[in-house]
Design a protein around this motif. Structure first.
Motif, PDB file in Angstrom:
ATOM      1  N   SER A 271       0.811  -1.220   0.000  1.00  0.00           N
ATOM      2  CA  SER A 271       0.000   0.000   0.000  1.00  0.00           C
ATOM      3  C   SER A 271       0.843   1.268   0.000  1.00  0.00           C
ATOM      4  CB  SER A 271      -0.969   0.007   1.188  1.00  0.00           C
ATOM      5  OG  SER A 271      -0.293   0.151   2.413  1.00  0.00           O
ATOM      6  N   HIS A 272       2.031   1.221   0.572  1.00  0.00           N
ATOM      7  CA  HIS A 272       2.869   2.426   0.556  1.00  0.00           C
ATOM      8  C   HIS A 272       3.232   2.853  -0.871  1.00  0.00           C
ATOM      9  CE1 HIS A 272       4.187   1.925   5.035  1.00  0.00           C
ATOM     10  NE2 HIS A 272       3.132   2.711   4.919  1.00  0.00           N
ATOM     11  N   PRO A 273       3.783   1.963  -1.716  1.00  0.00           N
ATOM     12  CA  PRO A 273       4.066   2.397  -3.088  1.00  0.00           C
ATOM     13  C   PRO A 273       2.818   2.709  -3.897  1.00  0.00           C
ATOM     14  CG  PRO A 273       4.636   0.077  -2.802  1.00  0.00           C
ATOM     15  CD  PRO A 273       4.361   0.627  -1.438  1.00  0.00           C
ATOM     16  N   ILE A 274       1.738   1.962  -3.689  1.00  0.00           N
ATOM     17  CA  ILE A 274       0.498   2.252  -4.421  1.00  0.00           C
ATOM     18  C   ILE A 274       0.013   3.652  -4.079  1.00  0.00           C
ATOM     19  CG2 ILE A 274      -1.950   1.661  -4.616  1.00  0.00           C
ATOM     20  CD1 ILE A 274      -1.034  -1.311  -4.212  1.00  0.00           C
ATOM     21  N   GLY A 275       0.021   3.993  -2.799  1.00  0.00           N
ATOM     22  CA  GLY A 275      -0.414   5.319  -2.375  1.00  0.00           C
ATOM     23  C   GLY A 275       0.488   6.418  -2.898  1.00  0.00           C
ATOM     24  N   ALA A 276       1.805   6.141  -2.923  1.00  0.00           N
ATOM     25  CA  ALA A 276       2.740   7.155  -3.397  1.00  0.00           C
ATOM     26  C   ALA A 276       2.594   7.405  -4.895  1.00  0.00           C
ATOM     27  CB  ALA A 276       4.172   6.729  -3.067  1.00  0.00           C
ATOM     28  N   VAL A 277       2.375   6.341  -5.670  1.00  0.00           N
ATOM     29  CA  VAL A 277       2.312   6.472  -7.135  1.00  0.00           C
ATOM     30  C   VAL A 277       0.921   6.897  -7.604  1.00  0.00           C
ATOM     31  CG1 VAL A 277       2.512   5.209  -9.316  1.00  0.00           C
ATOM     32  CG2 VAL A 277       4.193   4.827  -7.501  1.00  0.00           C
ATOM     33  N   PHE A 278      -0.122   6.349  -6.970  1.00  0.00           N
ATOM     34  CA  PHE A 278      -1.490   6.591  -7.458  1.00  0.00           C
ATOM     35  C   PHE A 278      -2.324   7.472  -6.521  1.00  0.00           C
ATOM     36  CE2 PHE A 278      -0.196   2.647  -9.578  1.00  0.00           C
ATOM     37  CZ  PHE A 278      -0.559   2.917 -10.891  1.00  0.00           C
ATOM     38  N   ASN A 279      -1.745   7.877  -5.390  1.00  0.00           N
ATOM     39  CA  ASN A 279      -2.409   8.793  -4.456  1.00  0.00           C
ATOM     40  C   ASN A 279      -3.741   8.238  -3.954  1.00  0.00           C
ATOM     41  OD1 ASN A 279      -2.049  11.218  -3.031  1.00  0.00           O
ATOM     42  ND2 ASN A 279      -3.506  12.283  -4.344  1.00  0.00           N
TER      43      ASN A 279
END
Length: 381
Positions: A271-279
């Protein structure tokens, strides 16, 4: 049973409806005479924020506020917050809000007196010892959601705007001196935010409970935190004015963040990279990822969830718990796939390395590899 208490684990917590009125005393206890209230853009114009500023002003603490905080706060927000702190001559921070306001507020207090860039203090080894501990300003934390638990945490998540990576910045003195948990502040949360933040707390508890590391105190807290979410999130979702349910969810949020001293895992690594890339919304992303991660970890966690399920009121041991998680998500209209939240599969070459470098990987019961992390992303997207 009266849902009011004064706690000191892991820090001083003033818990109960209406206790925002004790903010001046909390500032005095922390040694703050001229606080800067740090919150997010969405909260800044709301009545609960205005009322809190009124309490500050009436006590002679001023009305200093900084709210240029994005949902996934970055070092750009941080630099602006530090500038506002210094220009206003402030001597401490009131971190006010959900995860973004709390995380950035803590970092403003941390970075206002440092000379090195924030990335020098990433949660790697003993990098935290690079900081000038005496220059860290005192913090009073006031959560207005029930999910992240950042009010009782020693770290913040800050997004690197250049690389779109979420970085965990850690220092023991980032733990707020005093926390005011007033469930009345969460009454205005809309149902979807109530669900997303509540499921964030649930993910913290599930991952801490699943972590292979030894921390019996955290293990017990994680188990009871799961029970509180299961019992009270549906009530808070259905009736936002149910103060008892709101209070129990605030407890669960703080418990989740206390418990994950034991470790997080693949849910957060995804979830950290998903949130960072796709907000995307962090808690909702965690909820979508949980079923697939439970499937991956099943061989290592089956026995402990076989034991826990009965306490949680779930029949069927691990299998019953796994089925319950999907039903629980569905009851809050959580998407079954991240594609429904705008996440696409064409960034796998970016997401997989980011997930594997996330500090949460270390707490996953099954070792994470390029192969199984790729399979997880494919399953959840």
């Amino acid at each position: 049973m009266s849902l009011v208490g004064n706690w000191s684990y892991p820090t001083a917590v003033k818990f109960g409806a209406g206790r925002i009125a004790e903010l001046p005393g909390a500032c005095e206890a922390a040694g703050i005479k001229r606080p800067l209230l740090v919150t997010d853009k969405g909260l800044a114009p709301l009545p609960i924020t205005a009322a809190t500023l009124d309490i500050m002003e009436a006590a002679g603490l001023g009305r200093g506020i900084f709210s240029d905080v994005d949902p996934n706060p970055s070092e750009i927000n941080l630099a602006a917050g530090v500038a506002a702190y210094k220009e206003g001559g402030h001597d401490g921070v009131i971190a006010f809000g959900g995860g973004s306001g709390l995380d950035l507020g803590k970092m403003v207090a941390f970075m206002a007196g440092q000379t090195r860039p924030v990335w020098d203090f990433e949660d790697i080894g003993d990098w935290w010892t690079r900081a000038d501990a005496d220059a860290i300003a005192p913090i009073v934390a006031v959560p207005t959601t029930a999910g992240t638990g950042s009010e009782v945490g020693r770290a913040s998540v800050i997004t690197n705007s250049a690389t779109h990576e979420k970085k965990i910045i850690f220092h023991p003195k980032v733990l707020p001196s005093v926390v005011i948990c007033d469930p009345e502040l969460t009454v205005g949360m809309p149902p979807m935010i109530t669900a997303g933040t509540g499921l964030d707390a649930f993910a913290h508890c599930v991952e801490a409970f699943s972590s292979p590391f030894y921390h019996p105190m955290s293990q017990g807290i994680a188990l009871e935190g799961m029970r509180l979410v299961i019992d009270y999130l549906p009530r808070a979702y259905q009736d936002g004015t149910d103060v008892e349910a709101r209070a129990q969810m605030m407890s669960a949020a703080a418990m989740g963040a206390t418990a994950f001293q034991k470790g997080l895992g693949a849910i957060h690594a995804l979830s950290h990279p998903i949130g960072a890339v796709f907000n995307t919304h962090h808690g909702t992303t965690n909820a979508v990822c949980m079923p697939a991660v439970l499937d991956l970890n099943e061989p290592m966690i089956r026995d402990r969830f076989d034991r826990a399920a009965g306490y949680l009121g779930i029949d069927g041991g691990y299998d019953g718990f796994r089925a319950f998680v999907q039903t629980f998500n569905d009851s809050f209209n959580i998407p079954r796939k991240l594609s429904e939240m705008g996440v696409t599969g064409d960034k796998m070459d970016v997401l997989v390395p980011m997930a594997l470098s996330d500090p949460s990987c270390g707490g996953n019961p099954v070792e994470l590899t390029t192969e199984n992390v790729t399979a997880l992303f494919e399953a959840v997207i």
